[in-house]
Design a protein around this motif. Structure first.
Motif, short mmCIF file in Angstrom:
data_model
loop_
_atom_site.label_atom_id
_atom_site.label_comp_id
_atom_site.label_asym_id
_atom_site.label_seq_id
_atom_site.Cartn_x
_atom_site.Cartn_y
_atom_site.Cartn_z
N LEU A 226 0.84 -1.19 0.00
CA LEU A 226 0.00 0.00 0.00
C LEU A 226 0.87 1.25 0.00
CD1 LEU A 226 -2.64 -0.97 2.73
CD2 LEU A 226 -2.78 -1.35 0.27
N MET A 227 0.54 2.19 -0.86
CA MET A 227 1.19 3.50 -0.85
C MET A 227 0.28 4.46 -0.10
SD MET A 227 2.83 3.71 -4.69
CE MET A 227 1.33 3.14 -5.51
N LEU A 228 0.78 4.99 0.97
CA LEU A 228 -0.04 5.80 1.87
C LEU A 228 -0.31 7.18 1.28
CD1 LEU A 228 1.58 4.90 5.30
CD2 LEU A 228 -0.17 3.67 4.00
N LEU A 229 -1.59 7.59 1.30
CA LEU A 229 -2.00 8.90 0.81
C LEU A 229 -2.18 9.90 1.94
CD1 LEU A 229 -4.66 7.75 -1.82
CD2 LEU A 229 -2.29 8.39 -2.24
N GLU A 244 -7.74 4.15 10.83
CA GLU A 244 -8.13 4.30 9.42
C GLU A 244 -7.13 5.23 8.73
OE1 GLU A 244 -12.09 5.58 8.89
OE2 GLU A 244 -13.01 3.80 9.84
N ILE A 245 -6.61 4.75 7.60
CA ILE A 245 -5.70 5.55 6.81
C ILE A 245 -6.14 5.46 5.34
CG2 ILE A 245 -3.73 5.28 8.36
CD1 ILE A 245 -2.69 3.13 6.52
N GLN A 246 -5.77 6.44 4.56
CA GLN A 246 -6.04 6.42 3.13
C GLN A 246 -4.80 5.91 2.41
OE1 GLN A 246 -7.46 10.10 1.59
NE2 GLN A 246 -9.05 10.37 3.16
N ALA A 247 -5.03 4.94 1.54
CA ALA A 247 -3.90 4.33 0.83
C ALA A 247 -4.32 3.96 -0.58
CB ALA A 247 -3.41 3.09 1.58
N MET A 248 -3.30 3.72 -1.41
CA MET A 248 -3.53 3.32 -2.80
C MET A 248 -2.78 2.01 -3.03
SD MET A 248 -2.94 5.57 -6.27
CE MET A 248 -1.23 5.91 -5.86
N ILE A 249 -3.48 1.05 -3.61
CA ILE A 249 -2.87 -0.25 -3.88
C ILE A 249 -2.12 -0.20 -5.22
CG2 ILE A 249 -3.30 -2.71 -4.27
CD1 ILE A 249 -5.71 -2.50 -2.50
#
Length: 249
Positions: A226-229, A244-249
Motif C-alpha cells: 500500500l502506498m499511503l496517501l 483508518e488511513i487512506q492508501a492506494m494499492i
C-alpha cells in the motif's frame, strides 16, 4: 562523457549542463543528464571508473612470460621480509579468487630476494582466463597503490550543485535510451509524452503519496503493498484495528 547537469539557471528557470564548450570535440560518445543520474546509472559509472583504473594499471608490458601451459613472472625485493609480506598479500587474494600461484623463492643474501610466480589451471590442463585475471591482480598488489583515484576526479564548483528541483516540475528534462542503445534527449519532459503514448495505455491521476509504504497480507495470504496517501488522525495508543488511513494499492 556522462554530463550530469546540476546547475540551476534562474534566467532559463531550469537545470543546465555543467560542461562548457563542445563535448563532441573531446569525447566520441556523450550524453546530457541534467538533474542527476538514477540508481542504475550510478553503479554503471562506478564500474566504468574501476575498469578504466584497471586498464591503466595494466597498460604496456606486464612482464608475464607465457610458456607452454603457464604464465610466469619474477619479482625482486630488497629483503626477505618484504618478499614474505608480498606473499601474504597474494595468499589472501588467491583465497578470495580461489586460484593460487606456484611460488619459488631465491634468496641472494645482500642482493635481495627474487620471488618467481606462475599460474596454471590444473583442472583444465591449460591456461585459462582465470590465470590471466590472477596475474593482473598480483600486478595491482605489487604496484602498491599505483592507481590514484585523483586521476578520475574533477572539480565540481559549489555553486554548480542544484539546491532546488526544476520548477514547475513538468519543465524537467528527460534522457531516453532505447533497447538498441540509441540515446535521445528531450529538453522538456512534455515533448516526450507523445512518443511514450504510442501503443501504450497510460492512466493519469492527481494522487500524491507520502514517503511511506505498508506491506499487508490479505485474507487469501496474498501480500499487498500500500502506498499511503493520508495518515489522518492516528492515535498511536489505540489498537491498530481501530485506525483508518487512506492508501492506494
Amino acid at each position: 562523457v556522462i554530463n550530469v547537469g546540476t546547475t540551476f539557471s534562474e534566467d532559463f528557470d531550469c537545470l543546465v549542463s555543467d560542461v562548457k564548450g563542445d563535448i563532441g570535440s573531446k569525447a566520441s560518445r556523450f550524453s546530457p543528464v541534467p538533474g542527476g543520474v538514477g540508481p542504475i546509472s550510478s553503479p554503471m559509472l562506478f564500474r566504468n571508473t574501476v575498469k578504466a583504473a584497471w586498464d591503466q594499471a595494466n597498460a604496456g608490458e606486464s612482464g608475464w612470460k607465457k610458456e607452454t601451459a603457464s604464465i610466469r613472472k619474477s619479482f625482486h625485493f630488497d629483503s626477505y621480509t618484504e618478499a614474505l609480506e608480498f606473499m601474504q598479500k597474494v595468499d589472501k587474494l588467491s583465497t578470495v579468487m580461489d586460484h593460487h600461484a606456484g611460488i619459488r623463492i631465491v634468496h641472494k643474501c645482500v642482493k635481495g630476494v627474487d620471488l618467481e610466480m606462475s599460474f596454471f589451471s590444473f583442472d583444465a590442463k591449460e591456461l585459462t582466463e582465470k590465470d590471466f585475471d590472477a596475474a593482473q591482480a598480483v600486478d595491482l598488489i605489487h604496484g602498491n597503490n599505483q592507481i590514484k583515484m585523483s586521476d578520475f576526479s574533477y572539480n565540481l564548483q559549489e555553486d554548480a550543485v542544484a539546491k532546488f528541483p526544476a520548477e514547475p516540475r513538468g519543465s524537467s528534462k528527460l534522457l531516453k535510451v532505447d533497447s538498441s542503445g540509441r540515446v535521445s534527449y528531450y529538453s522538456h519532459f512534455g515533448k516526450a509524452i507523445p512518443e511514450m503514448l504510442e501503443g501504450c495505455h497510460v492512466v493519469f491521476n492527481n494522487s500524491r503519496v507520502l514517503d511511506a509504504r505498508l506491506s499487508v497480507v490479505v485474507s487469501n495470504n496474498q501480500k499487498v503493498e500500500l502506498m499511503l496517501l493520508d495518515l489522518g488522525n492516528i492515535d498511536s495508543s489505540a489498537p491498530c484495528q481501530e485506525q483508518e488511513i487512506q492508501a492506494m494499492i
